[in-house]
Every structure is written in C-alpha cells, then in structure tokens.
Design a protein around this motif. Sequence first.
Motif, PDB file in Angstrom:
ATOM      1  N   GLY A 193      47.084 -23.599 -75.239  1.00 15.53           N
ATOM      2  CA  GLY A 193      46.755 -22.369 -74.443  1.00 15.53           C
ATOM      3  C   GLY A 193      45.561 -22.478 -73.959  1.00 15.53           C
ATOM      4  O   GLY A 193      44.588 -22.324 -74.453  1.00 15.53           O
ATOM      5  N   THR A 194      45.289 -22.352 -72.373  1.00 10.64           N
ATOM      6  CA  THR A 194      44.328 -22.195 -71.876  1.00 10.64           C
ATOM      7  C   THR A 194      43.891 -21.064 -71.235  1.00 10.64           C
ATOM      8  O   THR A 194      42.858 -20.948 -70.229  1.00 10.64           O
ATOM      9  CB  THR A 194      43.965 -23.439 -70.966  1.00 10.64           C
ATOM     10  N   ALA A 195      44.968 -20.027 -71.178  1.00 13.00           N
ATOM     11  CA  ALA A 195      44.992 -18.630 -70.548  1.00 13.00           C
ATOM     12  C   ALA A 195      45.667 -17.882 -71.261  1.00 13.00           C
ATOM     13  O   ALA A 195      46.722 -18.352 -71.921  1.00 13.00           O
ATOM     14  CB  ALA A 195      45.219 -18.905 -69.005  1.00 13.00           C
ATOM     15  N   GLU A 196      45.482 -16.515 -71.011  1.00 13.23           N
ATOM     16  CA  GLU A 196      46.581 -15.494 -71.484  1.00 13.23           C
ATOM     17  C   GLU A 196      46.440 -14.294 -70.358  1.00 13.23           C
ATOM     18  O   GLU A 196      45.612 -14.120 -69.806  1.00 13.23           O
ATOM     19  CB  GLU A 196      45.691 -14.780 -72.868  1.00 13.23           C
ATOM     20  N   ARG A 197      47.548 -13.867 -70.293  1.00 15.99           N
ATOM     21  CA  ARG A 197      47.652 -12.686 -69.244  1.00 15.99           C
ATOM     22  C   ARG A 197      47.077 -11.505 -69.977  1.00 15.99           C
ATOM     23  O   ARG A 197      46.987 -11.357 -71.565  1.00 15.99           O
ATOM     24  CB  ARG A 197      49.221 -12.184 -69.110  1.00 15.99           C
ATOM     25  N   GLY A 198      46.320 -10.698 -69.267  1.00 21.09           N
ATOM     26  CA  GLY A 198      45.917  -9.295 -69.678  1.00 21.09           C
ATOM     27  C   GLY A 198      46.884  -8.358 -69.963  1.00 21.09           C
ATOM     28  O   GLY A 198      47.960  -8.382 -69.818  1.00 21.09           O
ATOM     29  N   VAL A 313      48.962  -8.791 -67.195  1.00 17.45           N
ATOM     30  CA  VAL A 313      48.220  -9.357 -65.984  1.00 17.45           C
ATOM     31  C   VAL A 313      47.797 -10.604 -66.007  1.00 17.45           C
ATOM     32  O   VAL A 313      46.924 -11.118 -67.026  1.00 17.45           O
ATOM     33  CB  VAL A 313      47.026  -8.126 -65.913  1.00 17.45           C
ATOM     34  N   LEU A 314      48.170 -11.478 -65.009  1.00 10.48           N
ATOM     35  CA  LEU A 314      47.493 -12.836 -64.948  1.00 10.48           C
ATOM     36  C   LEU A 314      46.112 -12.681 -64.459  1.00 10.48           C
ATOM     37  O   LEU A 314      45.516 -11.635 -63.957  1.00 10.48           O
ATOM     38  CB  LEU A 314      48.224 -13.560 -63.871  1.00 10.48           C
ATOM     39  N   PRO A 315      45.318 -13.626 -64.674  1.00 12.85           N
ATOM     40  CA  PRO A 315      43.770 -13.725 -64.470  1.00 12.85           C
ATOM     41  C   PRO A 315      43.727 -13.439 -62.872  1.00 12.85           C
ATOM     42  O   PRO A 315      44.354 -14.007 -62.020  1.00 12.85           O
ATOM     43  CB  PRO A 315      43.099 -15.199 -64.770  1.00 12.85           C
ATOM     44  N   GLY A 316      42.731 -12.700 -62.723  1.00 20.01           N
ATOM     45  CA  GLY A 316      42.386 -12.517 -61.389  1.00 20.01           C
ATOM     46  C   GLY A 316      43.235 -11.477 -60.494  1.00 20.01           C
ATOM     47  O   GLY A 316      43.098 -11.392 -59.226  1.00 20.01           O
ATOM     48  N   SER A 339      46.013   1.460 -73.233  1.00 18.75           N
ATOM     49  CA  SER A 339      45.147   0.267 -73.646  1.00 18.75           C
ATOM     50  C   SER A 339      44.727  -0.771 -72.682  1.00 18.75           C
ATOM     51  O   SER A 339      45.736  -1.074 -71.819  1.00 18.75           O
ATOM     52  CB  SER A 339      45.565  -0.456 -74.829  1.00 18.75           C
ATOM     53  N   ARG A 340      43.926  -1.249 -72.739  1.00 16.92           N
ATOM     54  CA  ARG A 340      43.729  -2.250 -71.459  1.00 16.92           C
ATOM     55  C   ARG A 340      42.626  -3.600 -72.119  1.00 16.92           C
ATOM     56  O   ARG A 340      41.612  -3.293 -72.584  1.00 16.92           O
ATOM     57  CB  ARG A 340      42.778  -1.472 -70.323  1.00 16.92           C
ATOM     58  N   SER A 341      43.182  -4.817 -71.747  1.00 18.73           N
ATOM     59  CA  SER A 341      42.413  -5.849 -72.150  1.00 18.73           C
ATOM     60  C   SER A 341      42.377  -6.938 -70.876  1.00 18.73           C
ATOM     61  O   SER A 341      43.598  -7.025 -70.318  1.00 18.73           O
ATOM     62  CB  SER A 341      42.859  -6.846 -73.612  1.00 18.73           C
ATOM     63  N   LEU A 342      41.320  -7.623 -70.642  1.00 24.63           N
ATOM     64  CA  LEU A 342      41.263  -8.355 -69.490  1.00 24.63           C
ATOM     65  C   LEU A 342      42.109  -9.822 -69.754  1.00 24.63           C
ATOM     66  O   LEU A 342      42.138 -10.196 -70.934  1.00 24.63           O
ATOM     67  CB  LEU A 342      39.898  -8.576 -69.121  1.00 24.63           C
ATOM     68  N   PRO A 343      42.525 -10.498 -68.769  1.00 27.57           N
ATOM     69  CA  PRO A 343      43.002 -12.020 -68.934  1.00 27.57           C
ATOM     70  C   PRO A 343      42.170 -12.924 -69.401  1.00 27.57           C
ATOM     71  O   PRO A 343      40.810 -12.674 -69.375  1.00 27.57           O
ATOM     72  CB  PRO A 343      43.718 -12.089 -67.703  1.00 27.57           C
ATOM     73  N   VAL A 344      42.478 -13.804 -70.119  1.00 26.97           N
ATOM     74  CA  VAL A 344      41.645 -15.103 -70.634  1.00 26.97           C
ATOM     75  C   VAL A 344      41.851 -16.255 -69.993  1.00 26.97           C
ATOM     76  O   VAL A 344      43.219 -16.411 -69.460  1.00 26.97           O
ATOM     77  CB  VAL A 344      42.110 -15.214 -72.174  1.00 26.97           C
ATOM     78  N   GLN A 345      40.925 -16.973 -69.522  1.00 27.75           N
ATOM     79  CA  GLN A 345      41.075 -18.089 -68.723  1.00 27.75           C
ATOM     80  C   GLN A 345      39.921 -19.314 -69.174  1.00 27.75           C
ATOM     81  O   GLN A 345      38.831 -18.940 -68.964  1.00 27.75           O
ATOM     82  CB  GLN A 345      41.085 -18.099 -67.349  1.00 27.75           C
ATOM     83  N   ALA A 346      40.421 -20.260 -69.915  1.00 24.84           N
ATOM     84  CA  ALA A 346      39.220 -21.425 -70.220  1.00 24.84           C
ATOM     85  C   ALA A 346      39.615 -22.525 -69.117  1.00 24.84           C
ATOM     86  O   ALA A 346      40.663 -22.871 -68.547  1.00 24.84           O
ATOM     87  CB  ALA A 346      39.489 -21.650 -71.544  1.00 24.84           C
ATOM     88  N   PRO A 347      38.547 -23.447 -68.995  1.00 23.44           N
ATOM     89  CA  PRO A 347      38.818 -24.629 -68.265  1.00 23.44           C
ATOM     90  C   PRO A 347      39.975 -25.665 -68.719  1.00 23.44           C
ATOM     91  O   PRO A 347      40.036 -25.944 -69.849  1.00 23.44           O
ATOM     92  CB  PRO A 347      37.553 -25.358 -68.252  1.00 23.44           C
ATOM     93  N   VAL A 348      40.751 -25.987 -67.776  1.00 24.06           N
ATOM     94  CA  VAL A 348      41.938 -27.017 -68.266  1.00 24.06           C
ATOM     95  C   VAL A 348      41.390 -28.439 -68.406  1.00 24.06           C
ATOM     96  O   VAL A 348      41.575 -29.169 -69.439  1.00 24.06           O
ATOM     97  CB  VAL A 348      42.840 -26.896 -67.009  1.00 24.06           C
ATOM     98  N   ASP A 349      40.466 -28.926 -67.333  1.00 18.86           N
ATOM     99  CA  ASP A 349      40.031 -30.120 -67.407  1.00 18.86           C
ATOM    100  C   ASP A 349      38.565 -30.182 -67.991  1.00 18.86           C
ATOM    101  O   ASP A 349      37.766 -29.666 -67.254  1.00 18.86           O
ATOM    102  CB  ASP A 349      39.739 -30.710 -65.890  1.00 18.86           C
TER     103      ASP A 349
END
Length: 434
Positions: A193-198, A313-316, A339-349
């Motif tokens: 997992g390198t990202a999560e929908r918000g 919600v996808l990042p951005g 409730s509201r939480s922002l998406p998560v995104q970490a670098p893939v490379d």
Amino acid sequence: MTADVVDLCAQLVRFDTTNHGAGDARGERDAAEFCATVLSGAGIEPTILESAPRRANVVARVPGTNPDLPALLVQGHLDVVPADASEWTVDPFSGTVTDGYVWGRGAVDMKDFCATVLAALHSLAATGRRPRRDIVLAFVADEEDRGEYGAHWLTTHHPDLFADCAAAISESGGYTYHVRDTNGRKIRLYPIGTAERGTAHLKLTARGRAGHGSRRNDDNAVTRLVGAVHALAAHNWPIVLTPTVEAFLERTGKALGVDIDLQDVDATLDRLGDAAPLVESTVRNSVTPTVLSAGYKVNVIPGTAEARVDGRVLPGTEEALLSEVDALIGPDIEREFLSRSLPVQAPVDSPWFDAMSDALRSQDPDAVVVPYCLGGGTDAKAFSQLGIDCYGFAPLWLPEGFDYRAMAHGIDERVPVEGLRFGTRVLEHLLVHA
C-alpha cells in the motif's frame, strides 16, 4: 513467555478488544499490557499511554545500529470489530489453532501483524541482531472507530514520539495474491500500500412541509431526499489515475503479459482478470448511500429527511468530488461532514519501497511486488499528518484460494500458521536491512 508468532497471535486474539464505536470499547488495556510484557521480554522498554480509562496505547523505541538514520515507525491496532459467536464455527475469541490456521476475530485485522512484530523483535534479541535504524513501535486503540483514543490522540498529544520517523509500515499490504498470466502461469503478486483513499462521510438533510399523507404536497422532504440520493447512486464517477494506481496497472500488466491502455481503464480491468479486484475500487472516487432516516408514522409526511453517504476520495480530488456532490443533490439539500480524513499518498519509487520489496524476495524470490491504493482507510491517516510516508506492509504468505480480503470483519476470520512464520522472517529482514 513464548515468542512463537503463532502462540502470540492466538493469545492476542483471546483478548476481547471489541470496539462498538462511540467510545464503547473494552479489552484494549489488557492487550496493551500483554504486548508491553512481551516487549520487556525482548529487552525493550515500553510505555503505556491511556487516552481515557482503559483505552490504552503502547509505544516503544528500539535503538538501531545507526542512530543518524531517520527512524521507521511500525504501528498496528489492538481493537477489533464485533463478532456474533452464533455465526462462527469456533468461539471468535478462542484463538483456536487448528487445520493450519489461527482462528478468531482480529486474526487478520490486525493481531496477526502485531504478533509478527513482537516475534520478529524477540528473534532479533535472541540472536544478538539489531535494526539498522531506530524502530518506533506503536500498538494503538480505536482504529476500528475514529482513532480518537488511539493514533489521532497520539499524534495530537504526543507528536514528539514520532518526530524523527521518516516512514511507517502497517496493515493491508505485503500479502500473497495469486493470479495467472496470459499463458496460465501462476504469478504471486505482493501488493504494498502506497496510498489510501480519503474519507468524506456526509449527512444530507432535506426539509419540506409536514402534512397529512393523504394530501397533495409538492414540498415533501422524503421525495426531495430520495431524488438526491438516487442522483448520487446513479452517477458514473470519472476515472482518476493517481501515481499509485497508474504504477499498479503498468507493473501488474507487465507481469501478467496484459496490454495496458490507460485511456480505456475499464477495458484494461477486464484484461487483468483476477488482479482487477486489487484496483477496481480505486480508479475513481465513490459516494455510496448507506443510511436513510425519515418520518415516524405512515400517514404523516415529515418535515425533514436525512441520509448518510460514504464518500471515498482519491488523493488530490476532494474539492472536485464535493463540487460534483453539490451539483448532483441540488441547492435544496443541506450537506455537512460527519467525518473527514484526507487521502494518503507515499512515494512509489523510494528506498522504502525497494527495501520492502527486497524483504519479500528474501523469502519468496519469485515475488512480483507492486504498489496499490487502499480503497478504505487505516491509522496511516493520522501518522501521515506528521509528514511520515505511510506504507501498507504487513507481510503474510497466503495459500492459493484463500480469500484474505474477505477475512477482515468477516465470519470465521483466520490466518494461516505458515503465513505468520513467513511474515516474521520478512519483517526481520526489513528491520535489519532497511
């Protein structure tokens, strides 16, 4: 005390840490004390922090051989969702070990990973090995609700504990996912997992004129709300390819010998076959009606009607999603956040992704490691707000045909014994080499 990962997992399952939500939880303190005792047995000094009576979190730091490197956060939650024993083959809190599995609520969500972490640290201590960098540990409460007594409380009240953490690992990634390529050859994917929908959980309110059910009423709140909910449910949300999803499609397609057309993602998903469920929910946003509430008597038109919808919600994309929601429901429907939480995104490379890939291949040389985006959410949403790159990496070997994704929150939740042992070895490799 034994440090065998199977026994540790079974013992953790036996703590009834059911979280009913809205502050109604039990057992987290007992599980936290157990984890603290196991850590102490490995020469690690834990601290238990309570956000409220018996809502306990365990934190600790394991010194690495190179203190100049940024630390790695390893975090997991101790609470579980409810389980109805009448629906299960075994008592959901028995921690039964049979047929090659540990059975019970939390076996895959996520007491398996907590046990893997404890076992890996014991193994390092027993063999005189140390992590390359400092490891910060957090076993937390309340992930299965809103995190207000767990990760979000820790990051709000004790952010200093995580100040030097550059990356984090936790649930929902690093497990075996069996697929076949275009020639029928078996491929073992390991999604990280390198990202999560918000999350955008919304309440919609329609107001109208109350009156008698037998009389014409052009200002009916129920009718107005139903129209808005139908518009949301029928909407075809557009494709949005985030860096994680695009990388998943390209790398998985290459591994399977599948032609990837980023201009026609729906056709691409069809060609991915059994790999498609890993990505089909994260190529677009979603807004799903889940709760309707109106009226109190069949012959009375109520003055208000309410709906609750689960937005992901996808990042951005949050601003665009909310704008589209408003257009679909119209100006007469009130919208507010539950409730509201922002998406998560970490670098893939990144070196972190490479280190996790190397750790998996140390135990499965044929592993095909790919990034993916979680459709739901985890405590990464709290820790990412501190600037930590959060990855879903809880390594686990799974046999072919085992529906891992159906286990979390499901009936007869269980985890394979050999999967736990595999995960422990992978995690040891990561801690020593990352």
